[in-house]
Design an enzyme around this catalytic site. Sequence first.
Site, PDB file in Angstrom:
ATOM      1  CB  SER A   1      15.539   4.932 -14.314  1.00  0.00           C
ATOM      2  OG  SER A   1      16.644   4.680 -13.441  1.00  0.00           O
TER       3      SER A   1
ATOM      4  CE1 TYR B   1      18.215   1.961 -17.364  1.00  0.00           C
ATOM      5  CE2 TYR B   1      18.126   2.863 -16.044  1.00  0.00           C
ATOM      6  CZ  TYR B   1      17.947   2.256 -16.576  1.00  0.00           C
ATOM      7  OH  TYR B   1      17.024   1.877 -15.338  1.00  0.00           O
TER       8      TYR B   1
END
Length: 284
Positions: free
Chosen positions: A148, A161
Site C-alpha cells: 500500500s 496497517y
Amino acid sequence: MGEGIPSRGARAVVTGAGSGIGRAFALELAARGGRVVCADLDLSAAESTVAAIRRGGYGEGHAVRCDVSSLGEVEALASTSRAYFGEVPTLLVNNAGIGVGGQNLEDISMEDWRFIVGVNLFGVIHGCRTFVPLFREARRGAVINVASAASFGSAPQMGAYNVTKAGVVSLSETLHAELAGTGVRVAVLCPTFVKTNILRNARLPGAHEARAQQLMDRQGTPPDVLVRGALDGLDRGEIHLLPQLDARISWWAKRFSPGTFTRGMGWVGKMLPRAPRTANREGA
Ligand code: NAD
C-alpha cells in the site's frame, strides 16, 4: 506463461480473490488467457469470482477456501493449485489484507496488532515461503505482493496497517535481491485509494470509517484500472508498482524530503478525530 510476459496465459494463484483488488486480479488474469485459483477466507466470495470468470467467457477459475494467516492452509493451497494446474503455478498474487486504524500507536490493542500482522504480513510471508521454492526450482514464475502507499505514507492513526505494509515492501525488495538471476520476478504494488470493500471489513472507529469512505468514493481508483496498470508494470519488469499518479507523487515527495513529508502527514493527522485512549486497550 508467455515468454517474458508473466501476466499472459498465467497459471495464477490470487489470495483475497473474493472481493476488490483480488477479484480484479483474478478477472484480468483470466481475460489475459490465464487459469486462476481464487483463494479467499470467504469461500462463497471466491466462488462468485469464479462464476464471474465463467460468465466472462474467457480463462478459467477454481475457488479455494484459505486463511492466509495459517501457514498450513497456505501450504494446502499450494498443493491444491499444483493439482488443479497439473504443474507448478506461474504467478502468485499475495493480495489478501485487512485494515485496522483510528488510534495512535500507543493505543492500539495487542489483539489488533496480532490480527493485522497475522493477515497482512504473515499472510505474505506464508505465501512467499511456500511458493517461492517452487518457482526457484522451476527457474521461472512471478510474485506480486500487495502492499500500500501506507507503507511509505506514514499516515497518523494508521500505524499498525502502515507497519504491516512497510514490512511487505521490505520483504519484496529483499526477495527481489535474493532472486536476481533466477528467472523469478518479484514486484510490490503500492496503491492509494481503491474502490473496494476494505472499509466494510476493517476495524475502524465510525468517524474514521465515514471520512475514509468519503475519500475512497471521491478519489478511489476502480480496481480493474489499478490491476491493469499493475500487471503491465510486472510485464515491464518493474519492482515497485505505482499505477496511480497520487501514489507516484507521494513516493517521490517522501524520497525528496522525508522529514517535511512526515511532518506534513502529522499536521493532516491533527485534523482527524481520535478514538478514546481506553476504547481499545483490552488485551494490551
Ligand atoms: P476487500 O475487503 O475488498 O478484499 C479483501 C479480500 O480478502 C476479501 O475477499 C476478504 O474475504 C479476503 N480476506 C480477508 N482476510 C483474509 C484472510 N485471512 N485470508 C484470506 N483472505 C482474506 O479489500 P481490498 O481493498 O481489495 O484489499 C486487497 C488488498 O489491497 C489488501 O492487502 C489491502 O491492504 C490492499 N490495499 C487496498 C487499498 C484500498 O484503498 N482498497 C489501498 C491500498 C492497499
